[in-house]
Every structure is written in C-alpha cells, then in structure tokens.
Design a protein around this motif. Structure first.
Motif, PDB file in Angstrom:
ATOM      1  N   MET A 132       0.938  -1.281   0.072  1.00  0.00           N
ATOM      2  CA  MET A 132      -0.062   0.026  -0.156  1.00  0.00           C
ATOM      3  C   MET A 132       0.752   1.079  -0.126  1.00  0.00           C
ATOM      4  O   MET A 132       1.728   1.542   0.750  1.00  0.00           O
ATOM      5  CB  MET A 132      -1.064   0.051   1.193  1.00  0.00           C
ATOM      6  N   THR A 133       0.837   2.102  -0.827  1.00  0.00           N
ATOM      7  CA  THR A 133       1.480   3.317  -1.128  1.00  0.00           C
ATOM      8  C   THR A 133       0.522   4.519  -0.609  1.00  0.00           C
ATOM      9  O   THR A 133      -0.787   4.636  -1.210  1.00  0.00           O
ATOM     10  CB  THR A 133       1.747   3.740  -2.598  1.00  0.00           C
ATOM     11  N   GLU A 134       1.067   5.211   0.095  1.00  0.00           N
ATOM     12  CA  GLU A 134       0.076   6.305   0.615  1.00  0.00           C
ATOM     13  C   GLU A 134       0.006   7.451  -0.248  1.00  0.00           C
ATOM     14  O   GLU A 134       0.919   7.813  -0.842  1.00  0.00           O
ATOM     15  CB  GLU A 134       0.856   6.677   2.138  1.00  0.00           C
ATOM     16  N   LYS A 135      -1.231   7.908  -0.233  1.00  0.00           N
ATOM     17  CA  LYS A 135      -1.437   9.217  -1.062  1.00  0.00           C
ATOM     18  C   LYS A 135      -1.346  10.318   0.022  1.00  0.00           C
ATOM     19  O   LYS A 135      -2.054  10.365   0.985  1.00  0.00           O
ATOM     20  CB  LYS A 135      -2.988   9.121  -1.538  1.00  0.00           C
ATOM     21  N   THR A 136      -0.483  11.522  -0.473  1.00  0.00           N
ATOM     22  CA  THR A 136      -0.451  12.705   0.720  1.00  0.00           C
ATOM     23  C   THR A 136      -0.660  13.891  -0.104  1.00  0.00           C
ATOM     24  O   THR A 136      -0.585  14.015  -1.286  1.00  0.00           O
ATOM     25  CB  THR A 136       0.794  12.866   0.884  1.00  0.00           C
ATOM     26  N   ALA A 137      -1.500  14.546   0.436  1.00  0.00           N
ATOM     27  CA  ALA A 137      -1.800  16.067  -0.071  1.00  0.00           C
ATOM     28  C   ALA A 137      -0.687  16.926   0.143  1.00  0.00           C
ATOM     29  O   ALA A 137       0.118  16.975   1.025  1.00  0.00           O
ATOM     30  CB  ALA A 137      -2.991  16.666   0.908  1.00  0.00           C
ATOM     31  N   LEU A 138      -0.494  17.661  -0.930  1.00  0.00           N
ATOM     32  CA  LEU A 138       0.740  18.858  -0.893  1.00  0.00           C
ATOM     33  C   LEU A 138      -0.030  20.084  -0.882  1.00  0.00           C
ATOM     34  O   LEU A 138      -0.639  20.673  -1.841  1.00  0.00           O
ATOM     35  CB  LEU A 138       1.193  18.522  -2.458  1.00  0.00           C
ATOM     36  N   THR A 139       0.236  20.747   0.259  1.00  0.00           N
ATOM     37  CA  THR A 139      -0.352  22.001   0.603  1.00  0.00           C
ATOM     38  C   THR A 139       0.863  22.848   0.908  1.00  0.00           C
ATOM     39  O   THR A 139       1.063  23.234   2.215  1.00  0.00           O
ATOM     40  CB  THR A 139      -1.337  21.911   1.724  1.00  0.00           C
ATOM     41  N   PRO A 140       1.386  23.639   0.205  1.00  0.00           N
ATOM     42  CA  PRO A 140       2.433  24.742   0.365  1.00  0.00           C
ATOM     43  C   PRO A 140       1.833  25.874   1.550  1.00  0.00           C
ATOM     44  O   PRO A 140       0.453  26.034   1.172  1.00  0.00           O
ATOM     45  CB  PRO A 140       2.760  25.363  -0.971  1.00  0.00           C
ATOM     46  N   LYS A 141       2.343  26.356   2.068  1.00  0.00           N
ATOM     47  CA  LYS A 141       2.065  27.189   3.388  1.00  0.00           C
ATOM     48  C   LYS A 141       1.537  28.504   2.554  1.00  0.00           C
ATOM     49  O   LYS A 141       0.744  29.232   2.935  1.00  0.00           O
ATOM     50  CB  LYS A 141       3.159  27.681   4.354  1.00  0.00           C
ATOM     51  N   THR A 142       2.523  28.716   1.469  1.00  0.00           N
ATOM     52  CA  THR A 142       1.663  29.945   0.627  1.00  0.00           C
ATOM     53  C   THR A 142       0.575  29.852   0.095  1.00  0.00           C
ATOM     54  O   THR A 142       0.043  31.036  -0.617  1.00  0.00           O
ATOM     55  CB  THR A 142       2.945  30.261  -0.264  1.00  0.00           C
ATOM     56  N   ALA A 201     -12.846  24.342  -2.951  1.00  0.00           N
ATOM     57  CA  ALA A 201     -13.739  23.198  -2.750  1.00  0.00           C
ATOM     58  C   ALA A 201     -12.666  22.227  -2.095  1.00  0.00           C
ATOM     59  O   ALA A 201     -11.761  22.216  -1.766  1.00  0.00           O
ATOM     60  CB  ALA A 201     -14.302  22.795  -4.023  1.00  0.00           C
ATOM     61  N   ARG A 202     -13.387  20.937  -2.047  1.00  0.00           N
ATOM     62  CA  ARG A 202     -12.766  19.714  -1.331  1.00  0.00           C
ATOM     63  C   ARG A 202     -11.830  19.097  -2.269  1.00  0.00           C
ATOM     64  O   ARG A 202     -12.025  17.886  -2.653  1.00  0.00           O
ATOM     65  CB  ARG A 202     -13.800  19.002  -0.728  1.00  0.00           C
ATOM     66  N   PHE A 203     -10.805  19.665  -2.651  1.00  0.00           N
ATOM     67  CA  PHE A 203      -9.626  19.242  -3.376  1.00  0.00           C
ATOM     68  C   PHE A 203      -8.277  19.618  -2.836  1.00  0.00           C
ATOM     69  O   PHE A 203      -8.263  20.682  -2.032  1.00  0.00           O
ATOM     70  CB  PHE A 203      -9.950  19.421  -4.770  1.00  0.00           C
ATOM     71  N   SER A 204      -7.278  18.964  -3.306  1.00  0.00           N
ATOM     72  CA  SER A 204      -5.792  19.279  -2.824  1.00  0.00           C
ATOM     73  C   SER A 204      -5.320  20.102  -4.011  1.00  0.00           C
ATOM     74  O   SER A 204      -5.597  19.829  -5.204  1.00  0.00           O
ATOM     75  CB  SER A 204      -5.264  17.894  -2.607  1.00  0.00           C
ATOM     76  N   HIS A 205      -4.438  20.941  -3.550  1.00  0.00           N
ATOM     77  CA  HIS A 205      -3.495  21.498  -4.268  1.00  0.00           C
ATOM     78  C   HIS A 205      -2.617  20.785  -5.223  1.00  0.00           C
ATOM     79  O   HIS A 205      -2.295  20.814  -6.455  1.00  0.00           O
ATOM     80  CB  HIS A 205      -2.768  22.820  -3.691  1.00  0.00           C
ATOM     81  N   LYS A 250       5.192  25.393  -9.069  1.00  0.00           N
ATOM     82  CA  LYS A 250       6.623  24.914  -8.580  1.00  0.00           C
ATOM     83  C   LYS A 250       6.494  24.699  -7.075  1.00  0.00           C
ATOM     84  O   LYS A 250       7.180  23.664  -6.522  1.00  0.00           O
ATOM     85  CB  LYS A 250       7.645  25.916  -9.001  1.00  0.00           C
ATOM     86  N   ALA A 251       5.758  25.529  -6.208  1.00  0.00           N
ATOM     87  CA  ALA A 251       5.692  25.231  -4.829  1.00  0.00           C
ATOM     88  C   ALA A 251       5.294  23.880  -4.442  1.00  0.00           C
ATOM     89  O   ALA A 251       5.667  23.328  -3.681  1.00  0.00           O
ATOM     90  CB  ALA A 251       5.013  26.334  -4.257  1.00  0.00           C
ATOM     91  N   ILE A 252       4.267  23.522  -5.538  1.00  0.00           N
ATOM     92  CA  ILE A 252       3.415  22.233  -4.960  1.00  0.00           C
ATOM     93  C   ILE A 252       4.382  21.154  -5.530  1.00  0.00           C
ATOM     94  O   ILE A 252       4.618  20.213  -4.543  1.00  0.00           O
ATOM     95  CB  ILE A 252       2.067  22.280  -5.794  1.00  0.00           C
ATOM     96  N   LEU A 253       5.140  21.255  -6.504  1.00  0.00           N
ATOM     97  CA  LEU A 253       6.098  20.332  -6.999  1.00  0.00           C
ATOM     98  C   LEU A 253       7.104  20.103  -5.836  1.00  0.00           C
ATOM     99  O   LEU A 253       7.386  18.944  -5.542  1.00  0.00           O
ATOM    100  CB  LEU A 253       6.716  20.592  -8.252  1.00  0.00           C
ATOM    101  N   GLU A 254       7.561  21.135  -5.287  1.00  0.00           N
ATOM    102  CA  GLU A 254       8.598  21.156  -4.170  1.00  0.00           C
ATOM    103  C   GLU A 254       8.107  20.462  -3.070  1.00  0.00           C
ATOM    104  O   GLU A 254       8.935  19.734  -2.297  1.00  0.00           O
ATOM    105  CB  GLU A 254       9.353  22.388  -3.951  1.00  0.00           C
ATOM    106  N   GLU A 255       7.081  20.929  -2.681  1.00  0.00           N
ATOM    107  CA  GLU A 255       6.136  20.424  -1.491  1.00  0.00           C
ATOM    108  C   GLU A 255       6.163  18.848  -1.777  1.00  0.00           C
ATOM    109  O   GLU A 255       6.321  18.125  -0.595  1.00  0.00           O
ATOM    110  CB  GLU A 255       4.913  20.942  -1.395  1.00  0.00           C
TER     111      GLU A 255
END
Lengths: 136, 136, 136
Positions: free
Chosen positions: B1-11, B17-21, B65-70
């Motif tokens: 099982m591989t975990e799915k993680t949300a990427l949420t830069p502080k910026t 709505a209920r979606f992840s960046h 780019k911020a999300i990629l780096e996160e």
C-alpha cells in the motif's frame, strides 16, 4: 533513477515553445497536444494538412502515433486520449473518422478512454489531441 | 500500500472546494489547476498577482513549482503541463514568458510535453496551469 | 507485460465512439469523460438525469464512481479530477455539490487534485468529469 527522454519524430515541426512533443519516463509516456500540421519541411512554417476536419483529424492522429512509436509505444498502450474540438457540430463526423481510423489500427487491447470538449484553438485549427500511455 | 499525500504549500490560499492543491502517491505527483493568486495572507481573499498575462503567468508557474517542491519534485520531473488561456491572442506572449521562465530554471532533463487550449476562466483570470510529474 | 483492461459498468450507455469508459493497466486507472446520463435502458437513447446542474453533477459523479469500482478502485485512489463546466456562473453551486458529495463518501485519504475550466459541451449537458487514479 529513471531517465526522462524527449520524443521528437523527424517529421515534426519545432514546437512553438520550450516543450517536448512527447516525453517518456519509465513506463509512462505523455504525448503533447498535436494538431494537423503536415510533416515539417525546411523553410516552410507549420502548415495544416487542409482546412477540413477530416484532413486535420487524420494528420493529428498520425502525428500522435509518430510520437508514440518514437517512444516505443503503440496505440494499444494508450490509456487516455484528450480531444479538443472547436465546434459541437463536428462531433458526429469526428467520431466517424475516429472509429474508422482505429478500426484500421489492428488494436489488440481495449481502446483508450477519451474526453472530448469544445474549446478555442488558434485560427484555422479544428482539432487538437493529446495522449497518455502506459507501456506494458 | 502506497500512501497518497496532500501537497499544501504554506503560501497557498485554501482551495475553494474539497480538493488538494497537489497529491503524490508513489512516484506519481499531480498538481491541481493553479492560477495567479498571490501567496495567501490571513483575512485577504485570493488575489491575482495583477491584471496582466505576465504577472499572472509568472505567479501561476511559481504556484505550480511550490507544489512540486512540497512533494519532493522539480520541474525536471514534470511530464505534462496543461495550459488554459482565455484568448488566442495571448499565445505568442505566453510562449515568450514560458520560454524565459524555463530558461531560468536550470533544467537538466528535456522539457515537459504541453497542451494549450483556450477556455473560459473566472472573471479576471487569464491563465490556469496544471502538471503531472513522475518522480525518478 | 501488464494487461490493459476495459472498465464497462453494466449501468453505462454505449460510448458514442471506439473508446472505453475506463481502462486500467497495472496500477493506473483512467476514467473517460463522464456526463450526467442515467443508467442505460435498452431502446432508450442516452438521457441526462435532468436539466439542472445538481441532477447532472450527482449523476456524473455516480458514473465516474461506477467505473472506478469496476476497476477495483475507490475515490481515495483518485489523483486528479478534471471538471468541465459550461458557465462560470455555475462554479459556486458546483463546489457546494462537490463538497457535499465527497463529504458523504467516507474518504480516508486526502482529496484528489482538481482542475476546473469552462468549455463547450453538447447541447443540454452542463458538466463533464474525468479522473485519473493510482491504485495502492
């Protein structure tokens, strides 16, 4: 580390910006949005195969296929085909062209999923198509 | 099982709505459609970097780019960039901005594939961009 | 060699062309663009769930979910949801419907990324949605 490689068929015109016509990394292959430009000829600007939906659709599909093949993939490996048309009135004719084309491709796997939406494209272009493939 | 993680830069401003960046699962990273909103400030609604294509494009690319780096990725890992513009007249300027931006990113891999189409966006927004990355 | 399989829920109407409602290959699952058509009934042409954004959105999400489940996936596996609306004035209502829907899905992973753009769709259709999933 898996290498990302650019897929640039000799037949293709230079992209109008810093992007690749296709890229492959590991078993994932992404084809950039293709339009109905004829094979590149030195000194000639990108030229659509013709003004009709038929001419542009067949050339666009040939252009997508060339990139798949450059990356070692076939239509059978394609998971998703995104179709951008400019006019909802083209849907029926496009589907006929699409069905005829894939009927001739000797697929051995189920056809790809597809999304078709109607957008704006640069003047003179009636269709744009991109594709995501997963190699076996 | 591989975990799915949300990427949420502080910026980043809260999604409307209920979606992840962005999300990452295994070696696949998907960035949601980004627009040219400035870094979030408490109490301020999402605010575009400015009214021009240049301001919004550069901010949008910074937001992607911020999300990629996160998620531990870089532009080099990006396979596909989807560009949504609102006006075909913006294509040439957008490409110049795009080329200049990526010219400064010190890429070591081939550039991503790209599809550019012209759609409607909420009032005041001229560009939206999302991206799919495959990590090495 | 990983096999590519077509995902065809019994509830779904026949695609209007040679494409699959969904395909899975290895751990990648792609759902084709779904609209708000009611479950197929023999002899009845594809019929939207109703004229409203609410009816069509809920049916569309149910149609996407049926394909995910046909491929052994859940909403939790979805990385990207692409939303095509026809009118920017629908954004707020759509987000409310979207949030309510996913609030009832008992997700245990972060929500998918999302891109929403405004395009043309065939007459009578207000929303189209596709999805990319990565299985765990």
């Amino acid at each position: 580390m898996t290498e990302k490689t650019a897929l640039t068929p000799k037949t293709h015109t230079t992209p109008p910006a810093r992007f690749s016509h296709g890229v492959r990394k590991g078993n994932i292959l992404q084809v950039a949005g293709q339009v109905g430009f004829l094979p590149a000829e030195e000194g000639r600007p990108p030229t659509p195969a013709g003004p009709t939906l038929r001419e542009q659709t067949l050339q666009t599909l040939a252009n997508v296929k060339a990139i798949l093949e450059e990356g070692g993939a076939r239509w059978d490996d394609v998971m998703m085909i995104r179709v951008y048309l400019t006019d909802t009135a083209h849907f029926a004719e496009f589907n006929t062209l699409y069905n005829d084309y894939f009927g001739e491709q000797a697929l051995t796997a189920p056809p790809a999923a597809r999304t078709t939406v109607y957008v704006g494209l640069p003047a003179g272009l009636l269709v744009e198509i991109d594709a995501l493939a997963v190699l076996g």
